[in-house]
Design a protein around this motif. Structure first.
Motif, PDB file in Angstrom:
ATOM      1  N   GLY A   1       0.662  -1.132   0.062  1.00  0.00           N
ATOM      2  CA  GLY A   1       0.176   0.191  -0.052  1.00  0.00           C
ATOM      3  C   GLY A   1       0.920   1.347  -0.232  1.00  0.00           C
ATOM      4  O   GLY A   1       0.575   2.056  -0.663  1.00  0.00           O
TER       5      GLY A   1
ATOM      6  N   PRO B   1      -1.609   1.209  -4.991  1.00  0.00           N
ATOM      7  CA  PRO B   1      -2.226   0.764  -5.460  1.00  0.00           C
ATOM      8  C   PRO B   1      -2.887   1.223  -7.219  1.00  0.00           C
ATOM      9  O   PRO B   1      -3.640   2.179  -6.639  1.00  0.00           O
ATOM     10  CB  PRO B   1      -3.514  -0.982  -4.868  1.00  0.00           C
TER      11      PRO B   1
ATOM     12  N   PRO C   1      -8.068  -1.573  -9.631  1.00  0.00           N
ATOM     13  CA  PRO C   1      -9.100  -1.703  -8.286  1.00  0.00           C
ATOM     14  C   PRO C   1      -8.773  -3.340  -8.209  1.00  0.00           C
ATOM     15  O   PRO C   1      -8.551  -3.558  -6.778  1.00  0.00           O
ATOM     16  CB  PRO C   1     -10.373  -1.538  -9.207  1.00  0.00           C
TER      17      PRO C   1
ATOM     18  N   GLU D   1      -5.822  -2.782  -5.414  1.00  0.00           N
ATOM     19  CA  GLU D   1      -6.584  -2.377  -3.819  1.00  0.00           C
ATOM     20  C   GLU D   1      -7.344  -3.615  -3.416  1.00  0.00           C
ATOM     21  O   GLU D   1      -7.181  -3.129  -2.346  1.00  0.00           O
ATOM     22  CB  GLU D   1      -7.453  -1.457  -4.696  1.00  0.00           C
TER      23      GLU D   1
ATOM     24  N   SER E   1      -4.377  -5.770  -1.634  1.00  0.00           N
ATOM     25  CA  SER E   1      -3.412  -4.624  -0.832  1.00  0.00           C
ATOM     26  C   SER E   1      -4.571  -4.467   0.295  1.00  0.00           C
ATOM     27  O   SER E   1      -4.003  -4.818   1.573  1.00  0.00           O
ATOM     28  CB  SER E   1      -3.469  -3.294  -1.413  1.00  0.00           C
ATOM     29  N   GLU E   2      -5.726  -4.366   0.769  1.00  0.00           N
ATOM     30  CA  GLU E   2      -6.822  -4.412   1.534  1.00  0.00           C
ATOM     31  C   GLU E   2      -7.479  -6.349   1.888  1.00  0.00           C
ATOM     32  O   GLU E   2      -7.327  -5.961   3.355  1.00  0.00           O
ATOM     33  CB  GLU E   2      -7.565  -3.594   1.046  1.00  0.00           C
TER      34      GLU E   2
END
Length: 229
Positions: free
Chosen positions: A166, A176, A179, A182, A185-186
């Motif tokens: 991140g 990121p 999408p 992202e 990473s989350e």
């Protein structure tokens, strides 16, 4: 002690709660179900090439999933999370999400110094000087070149690995930038933090607070007693 001794390692050392061969097959078969044949080839090739280590390697030296088979366990858990997310958000390229999940920590096999027992004793020189994120990007690039994977597809997977922490403070030189990156990473952060929380709270009395936990931004956690710990 060898594999032929058929020793239950979970009776001797901290181990993942699922069989390593089973978790490996779950990841390998998931890649086999991709619609994108190039992502299947890339992901399964890297899994095959590293299977022997993957079956025992931990995900960390001291932090989350620092146990025999911990790397597979961490990856398998994120894959389960990713399937739910992709079902909720059909605009995501699920093949790309799953490939990024399966490969995001693959270079921990060379970052961590772990022997036959599958417990890390420290970091390798390459792990200290280069780190698993940069090494993982290189591994994907090398495999993609050998398999003649399209450059853009290779680049997308490499970005997911590069960005999965991140922010620069956590080792990622890029945030990121699409999408699927992202999501990876989350979910990586969610799984690692929940693991740390559950482990810290496991032996606490109801109504008690933990000590400050460095890996969780020096937070003190509260054991409320309304969960299944």
């Amino acid at each position: 002690m060898t594999e032929e001794d058929h020793v239950d390692m979970s009776e001797l050392i901290p181990c993942a709660p699922f069989d390593s061969e089973w978790m490996f097959d779950e990841l390998y078969n998931a890649a086999g179900n991709f619609t994108d044949i190039d992502l299947t080839r890339l992901t399964q090739y890297i899994l095959r090439e590293n299977k022997e280590k993957l079956l025992r390697w931990p995900a960390a030296f001291k932090l989350h999933h620092a146990q025999r088979g911990g790397l597979l366990y961490h990856t398998y858990t994120i894959l389960k999370l990713a399937r739910s997310v992709c079902e909720i958000y059909p605009a995501l390229d699920s093949d790309l999400v799953y490939a990024g999940v399966i490969l995001h920590d693959i270079a921990k096999l060379f970052e961590l110094d772990a022997g036959k027992l599958g417990l890390a004793s420290g970091y390798t020189a390459e792990g200290q000087l280069v780190g698993h994120i940069t090494m993982g990007v290189a591994m994907v690039g090398k495999a993609a070149a050998e398999l003649c994977i399209p450059d853009e597809l290779c680049m997308l997977v490499q970005h997911m690995l590069l960005a999965h922490h991140g922010i620069p403070e956590h080792g990622s030189s890029r945030p990121p930038m699409f999408p699927e990156a992202e999501v990876l990473s989350e979910l990586d952060m969610l799984d690692s933090r929940l693991y740390e929380m559950f482990e810290a709270l496991e032996d606490m009395e109801k109504g008690a607070f933990t000590e400050r936990i460095w890996a969780l931004d020096n937070r003190q956690l509260y054991r409320h007693g309304h969960n299944n710990l």
